[in-house]
Design a protein around this motif. Structure first.
Motif: not given
Length: 109
Positions: A22-32, A86-89
């Protein structure tokens, strides 16, 4: 390039990469994905910095280096990102991350 060099490269580049379910956004960029090949380069000083960050976040239990939070902080460190990376991972991905980081430190091949 020899067989052992190819094997080492495979370990560093592929087996130490967590592709997120489940990718998420960090600083407006998608973390995959999270690259963990930098774990090989951590020093004792780096680990002590992570320990201090754990204590600043209120952790006071034993074996902090086997926790999910420690794995998240280590991954942020080796990727030269802020501690909060990774807080929103998603929880499921965070369990995989914890297992990968713990295995790196404790499983000998």
């Amino acid at each position: 390039i020899g067989v052992m060099e190819k094997y080492d490269k495979l370990i560093k580049e592929e087996l130490l990469k967590l592709t997120l379910g489940d990718p998420f956004l960090f600083d407006g960029k998608e973390v995959t994905e999270i690259g963990l090949e930098g774990l090989f380069d951590l020093t004792a000083r780096d680990m002590c910095d992570i320990d201090r960050q754990m204590m600043a976040r209120g952790y006071s239990g034993p074996r902090m280096d086997t926790t999910r939070q420690y794995a998240m902080l280590a991954a942020a460190r080796v990727n030269d990102k802020p501690w909060e990376l990774l807080d929103e991972m998603r929880a499921r991905d965070s369990v995989l991350l914890r297992d990968m980081v713990s295995a790196f430190f404790y499983v000998r091949g």
